[in-house]
Design an enzyme around this catalytic site. Structure first.
Site, PDB file in Angstrom:
ATOM      1  N   GLY A   1       0.756  -1.151  -0.056  1.00  0.00           N
ATOM      2  CA  GLY A   1       0.010   0.000   0.002  1.00  0.00           C
ATOM      3  C   GLY A   1       1.026   1.228  -0.289  1.00  0.00           C
TER       4      GLY A   1
ATOM      5  CB  CYS B   1       5.554  -3.872   0.466  1.00  0.00           C
ATOM      6  SG  CYS B   1       6.587  -2.387   0.321  1.00  0.00           S
ATOM      7  CE1 TYR B   2       0.650   1.063   5.227  1.00  0.00           C
ATOM      8  CE2 TYR B   2      -1.060  -0.635   5.213  1.00  0.00           C
ATOM      9  CZ  TYR B   2      -0.539   0.523   6.082  1.00  0.00           C
ATOM     10  OH  TYR B   2      -1.178   1.219   6.753  1.00  0.00           O
TER      11      TYR B   2
ATOM     12  CG  HIS C   1       5.884  -5.375  -4.364  1.00  0.00           C
ATOM     13  ND1 HIS C   1       4.506  -5.275  -3.792  1.00  0.00           N
ATOM     14  CD2 HIS C   1       6.602  -4.371  -3.995  1.00  0.00           C
ATOM     15  CE1 HIS C   1       4.428  -4.233  -3.368  1.00  0.00           C
ATOM     16  NE2 HIS C   1       5.487  -3.487  -3.154  1.00  0.00           N
TER      17      HIS C   1
ATOM     18  CD  GLU D   1       2.967  -8.215  -5.080  1.00  0.00           C
ATOM     19  OE1 GLU D   1       3.500  -8.887  -4.417  1.00  0.00           O
ATOM     20  OE2 GLU D   1       2.630  -7.092  -4.707  1.00  0.00           O
TER      21      GLU D   1
ATOM     22  CB  SER E   1     -23.855  -7.472 -26.448  1.00  0.00           C
ATOM     23  OG  SER E   1     -22.368  -7.791 -25.659  1.00  0.00           O
ATOM     24  N   GLY E   2     -23.200 -10.449 -27.826  1.00  0.00           N
ATOM     25  CA  GLY E   2     -22.540 -10.848 -28.726  1.00  0.00           C
ATOM     26  C   GLY E   2     -20.978 -10.731 -28.225  1.00  0.00           C
ATOM     27  N   GLY E   3     -20.867  -9.876 -27.348  1.00  0.00           N
ATOM     28  CA  GLY E   3     -19.361  -9.643 -26.556  1.00  0.00           C
ATOM     29  C   GLY E   3     -19.008 -10.787 -25.841  1.00  0.00           C
ATOM     30  CB  VAL E   4     -15.772 -12.165 -24.355  1.00  0.00           C
ATOM     31  CG1 VAL E   4     -15.459 -13.254 -23.638  1.00  0.00           C
ATOM     32  CG2 VAL E   4     -15.260 -11.838 -25.575  1.00  0.00           C
ATOM     33  CG  ASP E   5     -17.162  -9.593 -20.345  1.00  0.00           C
ATOM     34  OD1 ASP E   5     -16.287 -10.550 -20.584  1.00  0.00           O
ATOM     35  OD2 ASP E   5     -17.174  -8.447 -20.099  1.00  0.00           O
ATOM     36  CB  SER E   6     -23.348 -10.558 -22.637  1.00  0.00           C
ATOM     37  OG  SER E   6     -23.050 -10.443 -24.016  1.00  0.00           O
ATOM     38  CB  SER E   7     -21.026 -14.872 -25.788  1.00  0.00           C
ATOM     39  OG  SER E   7     -21.282 -13.751 -26.420  1.00  0.00           O
TER      40      SER E   7
ATOM     41  CE  LYS F   1     -13.097  -8.939 -21.921  1.00  0.00           C
ATOM     42  NZ  LYS F   1     -14.331  -8.317 -22.055  1.00  0.00           N
TER      43      LYS F   1
END
Ligand code: XMP
Length: 513
Positions: free
Chosen positions: A55, A82-83, A170, A172, A224-230, A369
């Site tokens: 942080g 770290c923090y 870090h 990560e 919508s045809g987009g990845v997420d809603s599909s 995503k």
């Protein structure tokens, strides 16, 4: 509630999300929660380990973020980064000071305690990434130094008996060469978590959850045809079959041929017959005379909801609405900094208006995503569906500067089609994150044949990005840009000039409105 093996408390580091990603890539499921999550809520997730993120603050600052101190008494394995290291040091009675010199960049981690489980199979001298101002000056009782670097005498410390570990660097970030292994060591050898999580198990779990939640009711899902809603629709179809009411709204703002492509893809590849609602007239009527981008978005968002509501009332038993909210949307809104300032009102985040009484189903809430893409492939969606560029809910309306008219829509569709064709045929489609054209409503003088022209301008926008939050303009070969420009001017009646957008985000945004 589902068990969460590792909980990451977010103290506002720009790297917090990476901690979650590294663990998940290694088959360990985890969730990020705000630093001040209540102890009850943490306990309810039944974790086997806790990670305190980095942080920007100093633990001694007046406005420093502190967790519910009871987390230190849970008796669970803990890792501070770290923090997070400084919080652990402070809590157990050590001393943290401002370092004479801030330390940023690569360092070599020298391992002092080779027996420590956190260092299993980690190379002595492994490169790690430092980024800190404060540092530990005196260890708390019962803690030992287990690793050091040239500039950090306490690069890693531990109370092995209590299974509490803290790192100055870090693990990560990509620059920490064996950092992911180190995080995995924490999960596997210290918390005792087996790496069993993957997209297949996630899909199975989600399908079961959806079945339980929905029972014999119906779920409305906007596609919508987009990845997420599909992916959401496919997951629901797997779970509840015909109890899914999949709606595809043609708002008159789709790209050329998009409606037919999306319908065919769902029918042939997923087996779902979409219910297409042609609401073109309704949307375009409402958008008449509207120039302001935010007003366009609001109108489109509201009209969507009305169309949805009207359709829902035609089907008996709908009690749920499914949405493709992603982890990044959720995290943004709970981050320690609070919701970020509204730059654009994305109409598909932020939930439903009060008067809508559906319960929400958001099966992608916990994933990123690129994980959604993996899930899509797992569910058998075709590659061309998974690899599609994002397309915004408000569609072409936010790519027309000024009023949305049939002529501007034509210019946009025709130019966009050419641009997409050229991008694909030159093998560049998968190299850019998103590409589209924008109608600028700027007229300029040109000469075609022997005639003077005075026509509209199209801008080509292509960006490289990981998540859309930041982006750089794509470095596309000039020859490709040249072909796009030549073809648009030759083939699209009403365009005599093509420009390329060389703005990154920030300071620009990806879409023009
Ligand atoms: P900006 O323009 O904000 O866009 O840099 C970032 C990403 O989000 C998409 N976008 C939207 N998507 N509804 C959506 O579903 C919206 O209102 C919206 N506005 C922008 C944009 O296409 C880009 O991928």
């Amino acid at each position: 509630m589902k068990d969460v093996p590792i909980i990451v408390l977010d103290f506002g580091s720009q790297y917090t999300q990476l901690i979650a990603r590294r663990l998940r890539e290694n088959g360990v499921y985890c969730e990020i929660v705000p630093y001040n999550e209540s102890i009850e809520s943490i306990k309810a997730k039944n974790p086997k380990g806790i990670i305190l993120s980095g942080g920007p603050a100093s633990v001694y600052a007046d406005d420093a973020y502190h967790p519910d101190e009871a987390i230190f008494e849970l008796g669970l394995p803990m890792l501070g980064i770290c923090y997070g290291m400084q919080l652990i040091t402070q809590h157990f009675g050590g001393v943290v000071i401002a370092a004479d010199q801030h330390e940023y960049g690569k360092a070599k981690l020298m391992i002092e305690n080779k027996e420590s489980a956190i260092f299993k199979d980690i190379t002595d001298g492994s490169v790690v990434w430092m980024s800190h101002g404060d540092r530990v000056d005196m260890l708390p009782d019962d803690f030992d130094m287990i690793g050091y670097s040239d500039n950090s005498p306490y690069a890693a410390i531990a109370n092995e008996a209590k299974k509490i570990y803290a790192l100055q660097f870090h693990p990560e970030v990509q620059h920490s060469v064996e950092g992911a292994k180190l995080l995995k060591n924490f999960a596997k050898h210290i918390c005792g978590i087996e790496s069993t999580w993957n997209m297949g198990s996630f899909a199975k779990e989600k399908i079961e959850q959806i079945r339980q939640q929905v029972g014999d009711k119906k779920v409305l899902c906007g596609v919508s045809g987009g990845v997420d809603s599909s992916v959401v629709a496919t997951l629901l179809y797997e779970a509840i079959g015909d109890q899914l009411v999949p709606i595809f709204v043609d708002q008159g703002l789709l790209r050329a041929g998009e409606r037919e492509q999306v319908e065919a893809m769902f029918k042939q590849r997923v087996g779902i017959d979409l219910i297409t609602i042609d609401a073109t007239e309704e949307f375009l009527d409402k958008l008449k005379g509207i120039i302001d981008p935010e007003q366009k978005r609001k109108i489109i968002g509201e009209t969507f909801i009305r169309v949805f509501d009207r359709e829902a009332s035609k089907h008996e038993g709908i009690e749920f609405l499914a949405q493709g909210t992603l982890y990044t949307d959720v995290i943004e809104s709970v981050s320690v900094k609070g919701p970020s300032k509204t730059i654009k009102s994305h109409h598909n985040v932020g939930g439903l208006p009060d008067w809508m009484t559906f319960e929400l189903i958001e099966p992608l809430r916990e994933i990123f995503k690129d994980e959604v893409r993996k899930l899509g492939l797992e569910l058998g969606l075709p590659k061309e569906m998974i690899g599609r560029h994002p397309f915004p809910g408000p569609g072409l309306a936010i790519r027309i500067m000024g009023e949305v008219t049939p002529n501007e829509l034509r210019l946009l569709r025709e130019s966009d089609t050419i641009m997409q064709e050229e991008l694909k045929s030159s093998g560049n489609y998968d190299k850019v994150w998103q590409a589209f054209t924008v109608v600028l409503n700027v007229k300029s003088v040109g000469v075609m044949g022997d005639n003077r022209t005075y026509d509209n301008t199209v801008c080509v926008r292509m960006v490289e990005s990981v998540d859309g939050m930041t982006a750089t303009f794509a470095h596309i070969p000039h020859a490709v840009l040249e072909r796009i420009s030549t073809r648009i001017i030759n083939e699209v009646d009403g365009i005599n000039r093509v420009v390329y957008d060389i703005t990154s985000k920030p300071p620009g945004t990806i879409e023009w409105e």
